[in-house]
Scaffold this motif. Sequence first.
Motif, PDB file in Angstrom:
ATOM      1  N   THR A   8       8.633  -7.808 -11.005  1.00 22.50           N
ATOM      2  CA  THR A   8       7.797  -8.839 -10.553  1.00 22.50           C
ATOM      3  C   THR A   8       8.500 -10.010 -10.615  1.00 22.50           C
ATOM      4  N   SER A   9       8.023 -11.489 -10.296  1.00 23.18           N
ATOM      5  CA  SER A   9       8.559 -12.418  -9.917  1.00 23.18           C
ATOM      6  C   SER A   9       9.079 -12.996 -11.056  1.00 23.18           C
ATOM      7  N   GLY A  10      10.379 -13.793 -10.774  1.00 22.35           N
ATOM      8  CA  GLY A  10      11.226 -14.087 -12.085  1.00 22.35           C
ATOM      9  C   GLY A  10      12.629 -13.080 -13.014  1.00 22.35           C
ATOM     10  N   THR A  11      11.957 -11.015 -12.434  1.00 25.90           N
ATOM     11  CA  THR A  11      12.549 -10.663 -12.999  1.00 25.90           C
ATOM     12  C   THR A  11      14.271 -10.576 -12.449  1.00 25.90           C
ATOM     13  N   GLN A  12      15.006  -9.823 -13.658  1.00 23.68           N
ATOM     14  CA  GLN A  12      16.083  -9.694 -12.924  1.00 23.68           C
ATOM     15  C   GLN A  12      16.179  -8.017 -12.403  1.00 23.68           C
ATOM     16  N   TYR A  13      15.746  -7.798 -12.821  1.00 28.02           N
ATOM     17  CA  TYR A  13      15.465  -5.837 -13.008  1.00 28.02           C
ATOM     18  C   TYR A  13      14.561  -5.414 -12.369  1.00 28.02           C
ATOM     19  N   LYS A  14      15.001  -3.903 -11.828  1.00 33.20           N
ATOM     20  CA  LYS A  14      14.138  -3.139 -11.576  1.00 33.20           C
ATOM     21  C   LYS A  14      13.873  -1.684 -11.643  1.00 33.20           C
ATOM     22  N   PHE A  15      12.801  -1.117 -12.305  1.00 25.19           N
ATOM     23  CA  PHE A  15      13.172   0.054 -12.984  1.00 25.19           C
ATOM     24  C   PHE A  15      12.018   1.216 -12.208  1.00 25.19           C
ATOM     25  N   GLU A  16      12.939   2.201 -12.062  1.00 23.17           N
ATOM     26  CA  GLU A  16      12.241   3.951 -11.534  1.00 23.17           C
ATOM     27  C   GLU A  16      12.392   4.941 -11.998  1.00 23.17           C
ATOM     28  N   ILE A  17      10.781   5.488 -11.968  1.00 21.69           N
ATOM     29  CA  ILE A  17      11.100   6.599 -12.773  1.00 21.69           C
ATOM     30  C   ILE A  17      11.641   7.407 -12.014  1.00 21.69           C
ATOM     31  N   GLU A  18      12.320   9.114 -12.210  1.00 24.49           N
ATOM     32  CA  GLU A  18      12.944   9.846 -12.019  1.00 24.49           C
ATOM     33  C   GLU A  18      11.940  10.995 -12.714  1.00 24.49           C
ATOM     34  N   LYS A  19      11.081  11.215 -14.069  1.00 22.58           N
ATOM     35  CA  LYS A  19      10.589  12.018 -14.661  1.00 22.58           C
ATOM     36  C   LYS A  19      10.236  11.235 -15.858  1.00 22.58           C
ATOM     37  N   SER A  20       8.740  11.914 -16.392  1.00 25.14           N
ATOM     38  CA  SER A  20       8.791  11.375 -17.358  1.00 25.14           C
ATOM     39  C   SER A  20       7.387  13.470 -17.777  1.00 25.14           C
ATOM     40  N   ARG A  41      16.416   4.774 -14.637  1.00 22.30           N
ATOM     41  CA  ARG A  41      17.107   3.762 -13.746  1.00 22.30           C
ATOM     42  C   ARG A  41      16.255   2.072 -14.056  1.00 22.30           C
ATOM     43  N   ILE A  42      17.692   1.578 -14.136  1.00 29.75           N
ATOM     44  CA  ILE A  42      17.243  -0.035 -14.158  1.00 29.75           C
ATOM     45  C   ILE A  42      18.519  -0.100 -12.973  1.00 29.75           C
ATOM     46  N   PHE A  43      18.056  -0.919 -12.387  1.00 28.10           N
ATOM     47  CA  PHE A  43      18.896  -1.797 -11.375  1.00 28.10           C
ATOM     48  C   PHE A  43      18.754  -2.968 -11.503  1.00 28.10           C
ATOM     49  N   PRO A  44      20.444  -3.966 -11.715  1.00 30.87           N
ATOM     50  CA  PRO A  44      20.054  -5.312 -11.634  1.00 30.87           C
ATOM     51  C   PRO A  44      20.043  -5.532 -10.848  1.00 30.87           C
ATOM     52  N   LYS A  45      20.281  -6.970 -10.793  1.00 31.43           N
ATOM     53  CA  LYS A  45      20.352  -7.400  -9.683  1.00 31.43           C
ATOM     54  C   LYS A  45      22.381  -7.355  -9.026  1.00 31.43           C
ATOM     55  N   LYS A  46      22.126  -7.272  -7.605  1.00 33.04           N
ATOM     56  CA  LYS A  46      23.588  -7.317  -7.400  1.00 33.04           C
ATOM     57  C   LYS A  46      24.928  -8.874  -8.163  1.00 33.04           C
ATOM     58  N   THR A  47      24.500  -9.730  -8.355  1.00 33.30           N
ATOM     59  CA  THR A  47      24.529 -11.077  -8.662  1.00 33.30           C
ATOM     60  C   THR A  47      25.488 -10.556 -10.595  1.00 33.30           C
ATOM     61  N   SER A  48      24.542  -8.798 -10.806  1.00 32.90           N
ATOM     62  CA  SER A  48      24.749  -9.545 -12.763  1.00 32.90           C
ATOM     63  C   SER A  48      26.026  -8.374 -12.845  1.00 32.90           C
ATOM     64  N   ILE A  49      26.598  -8.730 -13.604  1.00 34.29           N
ATOM     65  CA  ILE A  49      27.585  -8.207 -14.558  1.00 34.29           C
ATOM     66  C   ILE A  49      28.105  -6.811 -13.798  1.00 34.29           C
ATOM     67  N   GLY A  51      27.176  -5.327 -10.597  1.00 38.96           N
ATOM     68  CA  GLY A  51      27.268  -5.727  -9.283  1.00 38.96           C
ATOM     69  C   GLY A  51      26.008  -4.930  -8.967  1.00 38.96           C
ATOM     70  N   GLY A  52      24.979  -4.727  -9.135  1.00 41.50           N
ATOM     71  CA  GLY A  52      23.784  -3.756  -9.204  1.00 41.50           C
ATOM     72  C   GLY A  52      23.959  -2.530  -8.688  1.00 41.50           C
ATOM     73  N   LYS A  53      24.474  -1.905  -9.539  1.00 45.43           N
ATOM     74  CA  LYS A  53      24.488  -0.842  -9.712  1.00 45.43           C
ATOM     75  C   LYS A  53      23.772  -0.127 -10.538  1.00 45.43           C
ATOM     76  N   PRO A  54      23.234   0.984 -10.115  1.00 42.08           N
ATOM     77  CA  PRO A  54      22.139   1.801 -11.118  1.00 42.08           C
ATOM     78  C   PRO A  54      22.564   2.231 -12.414  1.00 42.08           C
ATOM     79  N   LEU A  55      21.433   2.133 -13.663  1.00 43.03           N
ATOM     80  CA  LEU A  55      21.759   2.738 -15.033  1.00 43.03           C
ATOM     81  C   LEU A  55      20.891   3.253 -15.457  1.00 43.03           C
ATOM     82  N   ARG A  56      21.034   4.686 -15.479  1.00 42.22           N
ATOM     83  CA  ARG A  56      20.165   6.324 -15.843  1.00 42.22           C
ATOM     84  C   ARG A  56      19.986   5.613 -17.675  1.00 42.22           C
TER      85      ARG A  56
END
Length: 85
Positions: A8-20, A41-49, A51-56
Amino acid sequence: GLRNIGPTSGTQYKFEIEKSSFDRMDDDDPLPAEPWTIIGRIFPKKTSIYGGKPLRVKIEIANTFPGTAPVFKLLQKVFHPNVTR
């Protein structure tokens, strides 16, 4: 399939659900057995520590929530500036 629940506006991360635990449930179905599990998976911004690589991640929610906090686990090793081992 993946479902995007951010950002959403102002957030630094995106979260996608793989399964639940709620996959393939209809509105009339009883809740799944506990703990309810979400893998995603959490997708940090590319400018984060990271580097935008997803975290499971794995999130487990007991049926006593909100009285019991969810358990949140990273499914891979990650760098943290305040952790030395």
